[in-house]
Scaffold this active site. Structure first.
Site, PDB file in Angstrom:
ATOM      1  N   HIS A  62      22.730   5.623  64.641  1.00 38.96           N
ATOM      2  CA  HIS A  62      22.527   5.480  63.198  1.00 38.96           C
ATOM      3  C   HIS A  62      23.836   5.178  62.477  1.00 38.96           C
ATOM      4  O   HIS A  62      23.970   5.477  61.291  1.00 38.96           O
ATOM      5  CB  HIS A  62      21.909   6.758  62.631  1.00 38.96           C
ATOM      6  CG  HIS A  62      20.528   7.034  63.136  1.00 38.96           C
ATOM      7  ND1 HIS A  62      19.453   6.209  62.875  1.00 38.96           N
ATOM      8  CD2 HIS A  62      20.037   8.045  63.893  1.00 38.96           C
ATOM      9  CE1 HIS A  62      18.358   6.705  63.450  1.00 38.96           C
ATOM     10  NE2 HIS A  62      18.681   7.811  64.077  1.00 38.96           N
TER      11      HIS A  62
ATOM     12  N   ARG B 188      26.749   9.030  71.555  1.00 40.11           N
ATOM     13  CA  ARG B 188      25.341   8.633  71.578  1.00 40.11           C
ATOM     14  C   ARG B 188      25.211   7.119  71.392  1.00 40.11           C
ATOM     15  O   ARG B 188      25.545   6.596  70.336  1.00 40.11           O
ATOM     16  CB  ARG B 188      24.553   9.343  70.473  1.00 40.11           C
ATOM     17  CG  ARG B 188      23.084   8.949  70.457  1.00 40.11           C
ATOM     18  CD  ARG B 188      22.244   9.821  69.541  1.00 40.11           C
ATOM     19  NE  ARG B 188      22.490   9.570  68.118  1.00 40.11           N
ATOM     20  CZ  ARG B 188      21.781  10.132  67.146  1.00 40.11           C
ATOM     21  NH1 ARG B 188      20.809  11.007  67.442  1.00 40.11           N
ATOM     22  NH2 ARG B 188      22.050   9.872  65.887  1.00 40.11           N
TER      23      ARG B 188
ATOM     24  N   ASP C 111      32.084   2.510  81.275  1.00 37.79           N
ATOM     25  CA  ASP C 111      33.311   1.804  81.604  1.00 37.79           C
ATOM     26  C   ASP C 111      34.384   1.999  80.531  1.00 37.79           C
ATOM     27  O   ASP C 111      35.589   1.958  80.835  1.00 37.79           O
ATOM     28  CB  ASP C 111      33.033   0.320  81.820  1.00 37.79           C
ATOM     29  CG  ASP C 111      32.407   0.021  83.174  1.00 37.79           C
ATOM     30  OD1 ASP C 111      32.340   0.942  84.016  1.00 37.79           O
ATOM     31  OD2 ASP C 111      31.971  -1.119  83.392  1.00 37.79           O
TER      32      ASP C 111
ATOM     33  N   GLN D 131      17.894  13.519  74.452  1.00 40.67           N
ATOM     34  CA  GLN D 131      17.404  14.114  73.209  1.00 40.67           C
ATOM     35  C   GLN D 131      15.907  14.369  73.250  1.00 40.67           C
ATOM     36  O   GLN D 131      15.114  13.500  73.620  1.00 40.67           O
ATOM     37  CB  GLN D 131      17.742  13.233  72.013  1.00 40.67           C
ATOM     38  CG  GLN D 131      19.172  13.441  71.555  1.00 40.67           C
ATOM     39  CD  GLN D 131      19.412  12.915  70.156  1.00 40.67           C
ATOM     40  OE1 GLN D 131      19.987  11.849  70.000  1.00 40.67           O
ATOM     41  NE2 GLN D 131      18.984  13.672  69.160  1.00 40.67           N
TER      42      GLN D 131
ATOM     43  N   GLU E 172      13.185  14.911  70.704  1.00 40.24           N
ATOM     44  CA  GLU E 172      13.041  14.735  69.258  1.00 40.24           C
ATOM     45  C   GLU E 172      11.676  14.183  68.860  1.00 40.24           C
ATOM     46  O   GLU E 172      11.548  13.478  67.858  1.00 40.24           O
ATOM     47  CB  GLU E 172      14.171  13.866  68.701  1.00 40.24           C
ATOM     48  CG  GLU E 172      14.503  12.635  69.499  1.00 40.24           C
ATOM     49  CD  GLU E 172      15.749  11.915  68.982  1.00 40.24           C
ATOM     50  OE1 GLU E 172      16.167  12.171  67.839  1.00 40.24           O
ATOM     51  OE2 GLU E 172      16.299  11.097  69.725  1.00 40.24           O
TER      52      GLU E 172
ATOM     53  N   ALA F  58      15.092  16.757  62.923  1.00 39.59           N
ATOM     54  CA  ALA F  58      14.693  15.804  61.896  1.00 39.59           C
ATOM     55  C   ALA F  58      13.607  14.862  62.418  1.00 39.59           C
ATOM     56  O   ALA F  58      12.544  14.702  61.802  1.00 39.59           O
ATOM     57  CB  ALA F  58      15.903  15.007  61.408  1.00 39.59           C
ATOM     58  N   ASP F  59      13.857  14.233  63.564  1.00 42.22           N
ATOM     59  CA  ASP F  59      12.838  13.352  64.140  1.00 42.22           C
ATOM     60  C   ASP F  59      11.644  14.141  64.651  1.00 42.22           C
ATOM     61  O   ASP F  59      10.511  13.652  64.609  1.00 42.22           O
ATOM     62  CB  ASP F  59      13.443  12.510  65.260  1.00 42.22           C
ATOM     63  CG  ASP F  59      14.193  11.305  64.725  1.00 42.22           C
ATOM     64  OD1 ASP F  59      13.567  10.471  64.055  1.00 42.22           O
ATOM     65  OD2 ASP F  59      15.399  11.201  64.971  1.00 42.22           O
TER      66      ASP F  59
END
Length: 269
Positions: free
Chosen positions: A52, A77, A91, A154, A156, A181-182
């Site tokens: 995000h 993330r 990498d 995650q 979610e 939240a999700d």
């Protein structure tokens, strides 16, 4: 003669060695300066977000380099669990990955394959060209690469909560992070992270991870929620974000010196 180097401990190792919950903050600004400021705060973990946030490979690299001098653990993330994106992050030298929106054990198994070299996975071999091995200055990197990486997925969604026991049982998943939240949105109560069903889903996920001998992390920007989940056994609690802290602090300045108090009720992450 080149230096022979070692890598920092992984997030999984840090959590296993700690006798208290760890606490961290998100860096969502794509700013190496902000990442370094957070790294020097005394918090345990800096979570660099590209799901995000306006982060690309170059800005993530800069943030990793900025926080490397501090006694914090960076967790990164990516926007999704694509094997090519994961290869690029690894990498770059990302040791601790957080993959969003994992709803099943099968998805988790696919992500595990993406972080491992053949014959146990599908990660492309480019260590001689990459910061991950410090350009082949890490002795035996190819053979030991899996031990230098922590993989968190995650939880979610309501679907993921129903599958959480199977997800945490996947070999190669080192821990989970629950996103209230999700989770609230998937349950039809968007913005209501304190809804009883959401809280119950978080607590079930923490307990499932603990039963599997793996750490659970959770987002909780409200102090009462952070304390609740830490007491329930969360090994890591994310308690703020650079952009949110800056937004609220500058609003407070404007409220004090210009316009007076603004209406409350903003949703937390």
């Amino acid at each position: 003669m080149p230096l022979r180097m070692t890598l920092p401990q992984t997030l999984g190792a840090r959590l296993a060695a700690s006798d208290r919950p760890q606490f961290g903050a998100w860096v969502c600004s794509a700013s190496a300066v902000n990442a370094e400021i957070v790294a020097g705060s005394g918090l345990d973990v800096v979570l660099i977000d590209a799901e995000h946030s306006p982060n690309g490979l170059e800005s993530i690299l800069g943030q990793l380099q900025a926080v490397a001098a501090y006694p914090v653990t960076p967790l990164v993330r990516p926007p999704f669990g694509d094997p090519v994106v994961i290869k690029q992050y690894l990498d770059l030298g990302v040791q601790n990955l957080l993959i969003p929106m994992v709803d099943s054990a099968e998805q988790a198994e696919a992500v595990v394959r993406a972080v491992r070299y053949p014959p146990h996975g599908i990660r492309g071999v480019g260590s001689a060209l990459a910061r991950a091995s410090r350009w082949n200055r890490i002795e035996g990197y190819l053979a030991d690469a899996s031990s230098t990486i922590s993989l968190f997925v995650q939880i979610e969604s309501a679907v993921a909560v129903e599958q959480v026991e199977r997800i945490v049982a996947v070999d190669g998943v080192d821990g989970i992070l629950i996103g209230p939240a999700d989770l609230a949105a998937s349950m039809g109560v968007i913005g209501e992270q304190e809804h009883p069903e959401v809280v119950a889903g978080v607590l079930r996920s923490i307990e499932a991870a603990r039963a599997a001998g793996k750490p659970a992390a959770v987002n909780a920007f409200v102090p009462a929620a952070a304390e609740r989940y830490a007491e329930a056994g969360a090994a890591l609690v994310l308690v703020g974000a650079d952009v949110a802290l800056l937004a609220r602090a500058t609003e407070a300045l404007a409220d004090r010196y210009i316009a007076g108090p603004t209406p409350s009720g903003r949703a937390g992450y």
